[in-house]
Design an enzyme around this catalytic site. Structure first.
Site, PDB file in Angstrom:
ATOM      1  N   TRP A   1     -11.720   5.307-117.047  1.00  0.00           N
ATOM      2  CA  TRP A   1     -10.418   5.752-117.522  1.00  0.00           C
ATOM      3  C   TRP A   1      -9.317   4.740-117.245  1.00  0.00           C
ATOM      4  O   TRP A   1      -9.295   4.115-116.197  1.00  0.00           O
ATOM      5  CB  TRP A   1     -10.003   7.045-116.831  1.00  0.00           C
ATOM      6  CG  TRP A   1     -10.748   8.243-117.294  1.00  0.00           C
ATOM      7  CD1 TRP A   1     -11.562   9.007-116.523  1.00  0.00           C
ATOM      8  CD2 TRP A   1     -10.745   8.826-118.594  1.00  0.00           C
ATOM      9  NE1 TRP A   1     -12.076  10.035-117.277  1.00  0.00           N
ATOM     10  CE2 TRP A   1     -11.596   9.948-118.549  1.00  0.00           C
ATOM     11  CE3 TRP A   1     -10.120   8.504-119.799  1.00  0.00           C
ATOM     12  CZ2 TRP A   1     -11.832  10.754-119.653  1.00  0.00           C
ATOM     13  CZ3 TRP A   1     -10.357   9.312-120.909  1.00  0.00           C
ATOM     14  CH2 TRP A   1     -11.199  10.409-120.829  1.00  0.00           C
TER      15      TRP A   1
ATOM     16  N   GLU B   1     -14.845  17.486-114.413  1.00  0.00           N
ATOM     17  CA  GLU B   1     -14.524  18.878-114.076  1.00  0.00           C
ATOM     18  C   GLU B   1     -15.673  19.829-114.395  1.00  0.00           C
ATOM     19  O   GLU B   1     -15.627  21.015-114.093  1.00  0.00           O
ATOM     20  CB  GLU B   1     -13.270  19.319-114.853  1.00  0.00           C
ATOM     21  CG  GLU B   1     -11.967  18.684-114.366  1.00  0.00           C
ATOM     22  CD  GLU B   1     -11.645  17.356-115.047  1.00  0.00           C
ATOM     23  OE1 GLU B   1     -12.582  16.686-115.524  1.00  0.00           O
ATOM     24  OE2 GLU B   1     -10.452  16.993-115.088  1.00  0.00           O
TER      25      GLU B   1
ATOM     26  N   LYS C   1     -10.303   5.436-122.686  1.00  0.00           N
ATOM     27  CA  LYS C   1     -11.580   5.304-121.991  1.00  0.00           C
ATOM     28  C   LYS C   1     -12.258   4.016-122.422  1.00  0.00           C
ATOM     29  O   LYS C   1     -12.684   3.886-123.550  1.00  0.00           O
ATOM     30  CB  LYS C   1     -12.465   6.517-122.261  1.00  0.00           C
ATOM     31  CG  LYS C   1     -13.449   6.685-121.126  1.00  0.00           C
ATOM     32  CD  LYS C   1     -14.084   8.026-121.097  1.00  0.00           C
ATOM     33  CE  LYS C   1     -14.722   8.268-119.751  1.00  0.00           C
ATOM     34  NZ  LYS C   1     -15.648   9.377-119.772  1.00  0.00           N
TER      35      LYS C   1
ATOM     36  N   THR D   1     -11.007  12.352-110.719  1.00  0.00           N
ATOM     37  CA  THR D   1     -10.931  11.949-112.114  1.00  0.00           C
ATOM     38  C   THR D   1      -9.515  11.527-112.437  1.00  0.00           C
ATOM     39  O   THR D   1      -8.564  12.176-112.015  1.00  0.00           O
ATOM     40  CB  THR D   1     -11.372  13.069-113.069  1.00  0.00           C
ATOM     41  OG1 THR D   1     -11.156  12.609-114.403  1.00  0.00           O
ATOM     42  CG2 THR D   1     -10.625  14.368-112.851  1.00  0.00           C
TER      43      THR D   1
HETATM   44  P1  AMP Z   1     -15.104  11.948-117.240  1.00  0.00           P
HETATM   45  O1  AMP Z   1     -14.405  13.024-116.546  1.00  0.00           O
HETATM   46  O2  AMP Z   1     -14.759  10.581-116.766  1.00  0.00           O
HETATM   47  O3  AMP Z   1     -16.575  12.196-117.279  1.00  0.00           O
HETATM   48  O4  AMP Z   1     -14.614  11.954-118.758  1.00  0.00           O
HETATM   49  C1  AMP Z   1     -14.754  13.083-119.570  1.00  0.00           C
HETATM   50  C2  AMP Z   1     -14.176  12.817-120.920  1.00  0.00           C
HETATM   51  O5  AMP Z   1     -14.849  11.720-121.553  1.00  0.00           O
HETATM   52  C3  AMP Z   1     -14.305  13.951-121.885  1.00  0.00           C
HETATM   53  O6  AMP Z   1     -13.325  14.943-121.693  1.00  0.00           O
HETATM   54  C4  AMP Z   1     -14.168  13.226-123.218  1.00  0.00           C
HETATM   55  O7  AMP Z   1     -12.821  12.930-123.509  1.00  0.00           O
HETATM   56  C5  AMP Z   1     -14.892  11.927-122.957  1.00  0.00           C
HETATM   57  N1  AMP Z   1     -16.308  12.041-123.372  1.00  0.00           N
HETATM   58  C6  AMP Z   1     -17.378  12.273-122.596  1.00  0.00           C
HETATM   59  N2  AMP Z   1     -18.512  12.287-123.326  1.00  0.00           N
HETATM   60  C7  AMP Z   1     -18.149  12.074-124.610  1.00  0.00           C
HETATM   61  C8  AMP Z   1     -18.860  11.998-125.852  1.00  0.00           C
HETATM   62  N3  AMP Z   1     -20.168  12.107-125.917  1.00  0.00           N
HETATM   63  N4  AMP Z   1     -18.126  11.799-126.954  1.00  0.00           N
HETATM   64  C9  AMP Z   1     -16.779  11.656-126.919  1.00  0.00           C
HETATM   65  N5  AMP Z   1     -16.069  11.723-125.779  1.00  0.00           N
HETATM   66  C10 AMP Z   1     -16.734  11.920-124.631  1.00  0.00           C
END
Ligand code: AMP
Length: 556
Positions: A455, A333, A450, A188
């Site tokens: 990312w 994570e 994002k 990540t």
């Molecule tokens: P990842 O590790 O790439 O899955 O990204 C995780 C991060 O994406 C989370 O910590 C949030 O900052 C953002 N995220 C994931 N789902 C949502 C959601 N439904 N609403 C807002 N932010 C989200």
């Protein structure tokens, strides 16, 4: 002395999922849009057999338990076989995001110490470019058949996936081992600095597969036809390759064809009932369906997550198309599922507008994840729907440490009653939880952007700008975008003197060429006299985000 349970001690292993699917739903279909262009049909039984053949082939190549096998692949049956053939035999499946910049991909493969790399035809030019930077990779395997192998390639000793699999007889017994053994690893870039690996175990993956399938989560059943739009290189497609085997349903995979038209056609011809993906993908699908005045015949439910689901999208899908939207939140994570927005019977009696407002939130914790919000000192905040704080989580599918990193990311939390509540993982998200346990993300404390579910690390983007001889200081912030959710905006302070005075937006943007992936380059540049700082010299991004929240990006 404690009385011990007298149940069979069988480890929770990923191989048990595919064995279950093969034995109990063996003839259920798995349909894949292939990179080669056609639609391929197989079954759970055939995938299980070929996963065993693959396990034999990888052992014959000399790969041994614990070694990492990298993948650069779309959603498809061969990628699924690699999921099971590697993890099932004790190897570690390392899915790599092919959308990253080649140097970043090489860095990640080296950090994970990948010993083999399997990749789809699409990524042949990419792997040709980076192969020389991957000294530890002993085997490059192209996920195709003999007919599609390139006549010439710069990759030494390139192997053909189909030839490897077909050379084996499948007489292979899935080994039994400790359920805490590593099964897969995902990187990540959701934090600053280099990407970090989250190492899942067989136990955590199987528990997550159970949890994800629950009625108040994805409600997956063998009556469903599930199409994961979320890629298998994004946190194991949110666990769907495992949960679909667990319930034994039909699985449909779109390969690289993620545009609205291709998805719609696949939904209709394969009678898809359930899907999951990031908001940007649904936007493409909805635009296509809207422009052509189409309806969905079988599509009934979808999980939308990875970024906040825009309320208008939720309402359009529910009101105009009769598709139940399950807004979900999670992270790499966390394997990734944390919360899903599903209503209780009591809430279903509320006026529709109130129900909608709840559904727009990120939702309630699924069993297997505990969460709360804390202040900066780690003290738990009240669940009143108003107190925003740092969102922390814990549970058997939440990481305890990052791959190859000594320090612990966990923080100590003091409960509302003042008592030590133990160690929790800080998500970097800021949220409020209401009295019913509905969580709503209100902000993000981690300094990243994002875009379309992917990312962009602010540090990388800033460092490049700072290397420009006419830039004095640069900060990158996220600004809202109708299609991509967020896009990077670069805020620049010019260097005093002639060079600085002559610096233009185009100079700065042109400076990114060849240094990062195109989609990570900022959409716009604004010049300021000064960037606000904290007392300790850190850039005050919050203030900048506030200042430029209505900034009109070009083309919007
Ligand atoms: P990842 O590790 O790439 O899955 O990204 C995780 C991060 O994406 C989370 O910590 C949030 O900052 C953002 N995220 C994931 N789902 C949502 C959601 N439904 N609403 C807002 N932010 C989200």
């Amino acid at each position: 002395m404690a009385l011990m349970g007298q149940m069979m001690s069988m480890p929770l292993l990923i191989s048990s999922l595919i064995q279950h699917a093969a034995r109990h739903s063996g003839d259920t279909e798995i349909v894949s849009k292939r990179v080669e262009g056609d639609l391929h049909r197989t079954t759970w039984a055939a995938v299980e057999l070929r996963s065993r053949q693959l396990a034999q082939a990888l052992a014959r190549l000399g790969l041994s338990a614990g070694e990492r096998v990298g993948t650069l692949g779309w959603n498809g049956y061969r990628h699924l076989e690699i999921y099971y053939g590697t993890s099932g035999s004790g190897l570690v499946c390392h899915t790599i995001n092919p959308r990253l910049f080649p140097e970043q991909i090489a860095w990640i493969a080296n950090d994970a110490d990948d010993r083999a790399l399997c990749f789809d035809l699409t990524f042949l030019p990419l792997v040709e470019k980076i192969a020389a930077q991957l000294p530890q990779v002993r085997h490059f395997i192209l996920m195709t058949d003999r007919a599609h192998m390139p006549a010439q390639t710069a990759i030494p000793n390139l192997r053909c996936y189909e030839e490897l699999v077909e050379a084996e007889d499948g007489r292979y017994v899935w080994p039994e081992f400790d359920e805490n053994t590593a099964s897969s690893i995902c990187y990540t870039s959701g934090t600053t600095g280099h990407p970090k690996g989250a190492v899942y175990s067989h136990r955590s993956s199987v528990l997550h597969a159970y949890g994800a399938a629950l009625p108040d989560a994805m409600a997956a059943s063998r009556r469903d036809v599930i199409l994961p739009v979320v890629p298998m290189f994004h946190v194991n497609a949110w666990g769907l390759p495992y949960s679909t085997a667990l319930v034994g349903c039909k699985l449909v995979m779109p390969g690289p064809h993620l545009d609205g038209k291709s998805l719609y056609e696949l939904f209709e011809t394969e009678k898809v009932t359930f899907s999951a993906g990031v908001p940007t993908v649904w936007l493409g699908l909805l635009n296509y369906v809207g422009a052509n005045q189409l309806k969905f015949s079988t599509f009934k439910r979808t999980v939308i997550g990875g970024s906040a689901c825009p309320p208008a999208m939720l309402r359009t899908l529910m009101d105009d198309y009769g598709v139940d939207v399950i807004h979900a939140w999670g992270m790499t994570e966390m394997s990734p599922l944390g919360t899903l927005s599903r209503l209780s019977s009591r809430q279903l009696e509320l006026p529709q507008e109130q129900q909608r407002r709840l559904l727009e939130k990120q939702g309630k914790a699924i069993f297997g994840v505990d969460m709360t919000v804390v202040d900066d000192a780690g003290r738990e905040l009240p669940w009143d729907g108003k107190s925003s704080g740092n969102l922390v989580v814990r549970g058997p599918w939440v990481i305890e440490s990052y791959f190859g990193h000594d320090g612990s990311p966990l923080i100590r939390v003091a409960g509302a009653d003042g008592r030590d509540a133990g160690l929790w993982f800080p998500t970097g998200d800021v949220a409020a939880i209401d009295a019913d346990g509905f969580m709503q993300i209100t902000d993000r404390s981690k300094d990243v952007i994002k875009s379309g579910g992917e990312w962009i690390s602010s540090i990388d983007v800033e460092n490049i700008a700072m290397a420009h001889p006419a830039v004095h200081e640069a900060a990158v912030i996220a600004v809202p975008h109708p299609k991509w959710d967020e896009r990077p905006l670069l805020v620049v302070v010019r260097k005093p003197g002639e060079a600085g005075a002559a610096l233009t937006r185009e100079d700065v943007l042109g400076f990114y060429e060849g240094k990062i992936a195109k989609w990570q380059v900022p959409d716009d540049v604004v010049f300021v006299d000064e960037i606000p700082h904290t007392a300790t010299g850190k850039m005050l991004k919050l203030k900048l985000r506030e200042q430029f929240k209505s900034h009109q990006l070009p083309g919007c």
